[in-house]
Motif scaffolding. Structure first.
Motif, PDB file in Angstrom:
ATOM      1  N   VAL A 156      27.159  40.601  38.105  1.00 34.81           N
ATOM      2  CA  VAL A 156      28.530  40.419  38.592  1.00 34.81           C
ATOM      3  C   VAL A 156      28.594  40.984  40.010  1.00 34.81           C
ATOM      4  O   VAL A 156      28.221  42.140  40.231  1.00 34.81           O
ATOM      5  CB  VAL A 156      29.544  41.149  37.681  1.00 34.81           C
ATOM      6  N   PRO A 157      29.045  40.204  40.977  1.00 35.17           N
ATOM      7  CA  PRO A 157      29.124  40.693  42.367  1.00 35.17           C
ATOM      8  C   PRO A 157      30.304  41.655  42.549  1.00 35.17           C
ATOM      9  O   PRO A 157      31.326  41.320  43.140  1.00 35.17           O
ATOM     10  CB  PRO A 157      29.302  39.408  43.183  1.00 35.17           C
ATOM     11  N   VAL A 158      30.158  42.872  42.030  1.00 28.05           N
ATOM     12  CA  VAL A 158      31.268  43.821  41.935  1.00 28.05           C
ATOM     13  C   VAL A 158      31.864  44.214  43.284  1.00 28.05           C
ATOM     14  O   VAL A 158      33.042  44.523  43.372  1.00 28.05           O
ATOM     15  CB  VAL A 158      30.860  45.083  41.152  1.00 28.05           C
ATOM     16  N   GLY A 159      31.093  44.194  44.333  1.00 30.83           N
ATOM     17  CA  GLY A 159      31.607  44.600  45.637  1.00 30.83           C
ATOM     18  C   GLY A 159      32.325  43.508  46.394  1.00 30.83           C
ATOM     19  O   GLY A 159      32.868  43.744  47.471  1.00 30.83           O
ATOM     20  N   SER A 160      32.354  42.301  45.846  1.00 27.93           N
ATOM     21  CA  SER A 160      32.891  41.177  46.611  1.00 27.93           C
ATOM     22  C   SER A 160      34.310  40.770  46.241  1.00 27.93           C
ATOM     23  O   SER A 160      34.813  39.793  46.782  1.00 27.93           O
ATOM     24  CB  SER A 160      31.962  39.970  46.469  1.00 27.93           C
ATOM     25  N   PHE A 161      34.968  41.486  45.316  1.00 31.68           N
ATOM     26  CA  PHE A 161      36.347  41.121  44.997  1.00 31.68           C
ATOM     27  C   PHE A 161      37.182  42.341  44.680  1.00 31.68           C
ATOM     28  O   PHE A 161      36.672  43.417  44.383  1.00 31.68           O
ATOM     29  CB  PHE A 161      36.439  40.095  43.865  1.00 31.68           C
ATOM     30  N   ASP A 162      38.472  42.162  44.759  1.00 30.06           N
ATOM     31  CA  ASP A 162      39.452  43.216  44.556  1.00 30.06           C
ATOM     32  C   ASP A 162      39.635  43.472  43.055  1.00 30.06           C
ATOM     33  O   ASP A 162      39.932  42.542  42.306  1.00 30.06           O
ATOM     34  CB  ASP A 162      40.771  42.762  45.183  1.00 30.06           C
ATOM     35  N   PRO A 163      39.499  44.712  42.581  1.00 33.90           N
ATOM     36  CA  PRO A 163      39.627  44.989  41.149  1.00 33.90           C
ATOM     37  C   PRO A 163      41.037  44.742  40.604  1.00 33.90           C
ATOM     38  O   PRO A 163      41.218  44.627  39.395  1.00 33.90           O
ATOM     39  CB  PRO A 163      39.244  46.464  41.026  1.00 33.90           C
ATOM     40  N   ARG A 164      42.020  44.626  41.473  1.00 35.91           N
ATOM     41  CA  ARG A 164      43.374  44.316  41.002  1.00 35.91           C
ATOM     42  C   ARG A 164      43.460  42.889  40.470  1.00 35.91           C
ATOM     43  O   ARG A 164      44.420  42.532  39.808  1.00 35.91           O
ATOM     44  CB  ARG A 164      44.389  44.540  42.120  1.00 35.91           C
ATOM     45  N   GLY A 165      42.440  42.088  40.734  1.00 35.04           N
ATOM     46  CA  GLY A 165      42.409  40.706  40.253  1.00 35.04           C
ATOM     47  C   GLY A 165      41.609  40.520  38.977  1.00 35.04           C
ATOM     48  O   GLY A 165      41.484  39.404  38.480  1.00 35.04           O
ATOM     49  N   PHE A 166      41.035  41.602  38.427  1.00 36.79           N
ATOM     50  CA  PHE A 166      40.272  41.483  37.182  1.00 36.79           C
ATOM     51  C   PHE A 166      41.178  40.998  36.060  1.00 36.79           C
ATOM     52  O   PHE A 166      42.305  41.449  35.909  1.00 36.79           O
ATOM     53  CB  PHE A 166      39.683  42.823  36.752  1.00 36.79           C
ATOM     54  N   GLN A 167      40.663  40.089  35.257  1.00 31.50           N
ATOM     55  CA  GLN A 167      41.372  39.588  34.084  1.00 31.50           C
ATOM     56  C   GLN A 167      40.363  39.435  32.954  1.00 31.50           C
ATOM     57  O   GLN A 167      39.220  39.067  33.185  1.00 31.50           O
ATOM     58  CB  GLN A 167      41.991  38.217  34.356  1.00 31.50           C
ATOM     59  N   ILE A 168      40.817  39.684  31.733  1.00 30.80           N
ATOM     60  CA  ILE A 168      39.995  39.445  30.546  1.00 30.80           C
ATOM     61  C   ILE A 168      40.808  38.558  29.618  1.00 30.80           C
ATOM     62  O   ILE A 168      41.992  38.799  29.395  1.00 30.80           O
ATOM     63  CB  ILE A 168      39.595  40.767  29.871  1.00 30.80           C
ATOM     64  N   PHE A 169      40.163  37.503  29.110  1.00 31.09           N
ATOM     65  CA  PHE A 169      40.818  36.545  28.241  1.00 31.09           C
ATOM     66  C   PHE A 169      40.166  36.551  26.866  1.00 31.09           C
ATOM     67  O   PHE A 169      38.965  36.717  26.737  1.00 31.09           O
ATOM     68  CB  PHE A 169      40.719  35.132  28.824  1.00 31.09           C
ATOM     69  N   PHE A 170      40.988  36.351  25.843  1.00 37.74           N
ATOM     70  CA  PHE A 170      40.508  36.175  24.476  1.00 37.74           C
ATOM     71  C   PHE A 170      41.300  35.028  23.879  1.00 37.74           C
ATOM     72  O   PHE A 170      42.528  35.076  23.821  1.00 37.74           O
ATOM     73  CB  PHE A 170      40.705  37.461  23.658  1.00 37.74           C
ATOM     74  N   ARG A 171      40.605  33.977  23.466  1.00 39.64           N
ATOM     75  CA  ARG A 171      41.231  32.766  22.917  1.00 39.64           C
ATOM     76  C   ARG A 171      42.298  32.201  23.849  1.00 39.64           C
ATOM     77  O   ARG A 171      43.363  31.775  23.432  1.00 39.64           O
ATOM     78  CB  ARG A 171      41.815  33.035  21.539  1.00 39.64           C
ATOM     79  N   GLY A 172      42.017  32.239  25.151  1.00 38.29           N
ATOM     80  CA  GLY A 172      42.922  31.657  26.132  1.00 38.29           C
ATOM     81  C   GLY A 172      44.102  32.520  26.516  1.00 38.29           C
ATOM     82  O   GLY A 172      44.920  32.107  27.325  1.00 38.29           O
ATOM     83  N   MET A 173      44.187  33.716  25.967  1.00 35.61           N
ATOM     84  CA  MET A 173      45.299  34.621  26.286  1.00 35.61           C
ATOM     85  C   MET A 173      44.756  35.798  27.091  1.00 35.61           C
ATOM     86  O   MET A 173      43.748  36.402  26.711  1.00 35.61           O
ATOM     87  CB  MET A 173      45.944  35.156  25.002  1.00 35.61           C
ATOM     88  N   GLU A 174      45.461  36.121  28.182  1.00 41.91           N
ATOM     89  CA  GLU A 174      45.043  37.266  28.978  1.00 41.91           C
ATOM     90  C   GLU A 174      45.279  38.553  28.188  1.00 41.91           C
ATOM     91  O   GLU A 174      46.312  38.722  27.543  1.00 41.91           O
ATOM     92  CB  GLU A 174      45.810  37.314  30.293  1.00 41.91           C
TER      93      GLU A 174
END
Length: 112
Positions: free
Chosen positions: A57-75
């Motif tokens: 995962v290119p961890v240094g290339s994006f803002d952590p405020r944009g992290f999302q985790i989905f389960f069965r299509g639901m955030e």
């Protein structure tokens, strides 16, 4: 001959209505990059900067405020340590609750 026409018409109308139904993947944003996380047991998980980086995962290339985790299509709700800095750095992590795959979405395929 009329029976064949009526059956064919019914089958074709069924196909047309099936195309207009949602598939359940409407939540996917094709402009985003996704990474799969394999979960073997229900529980709280912590993904550290080092674990994500070693998984590619290119961890240094994006803002952590944009992290999302989905389960069965639901955030799912998550906590990101030090997300307000706008940088995902060593020592930071993502904390979340996850459920293992139980085959729920496939249950209709295996009705007894």
């Amino acid at each position: 001959m009329k029976k064949v026409f009526y059956i064919l018409l019914l089958v074709l109308s069924g196909i047309t209505s099936a195309k207009s139904q949602p598939f359940g993947n409407e939540w996917i944003n094709y402009d985003q990059q996704y990474f799969a996380i394999k979960i073997h047991e229900n529980g709280i998980y912590r993904l550290s900067y080092d674990v994500l980086r070693s998984a590619g995962v290119p961890v240094g290339s994006f803002d952590p405020r944009g992290f999302q985790i989905f389960f069965r299509g639901m955030e799912q709700p998550i906590m990101v340590r030090n997300e307000s800095s706008g940088q995902f750095s060593p020592g930071d992590y993502i904390l979340f609750y996850a459920q293992r795959n139980d085959g729920y979405l496939d249950q209709e395929l295996y009705r007894g």
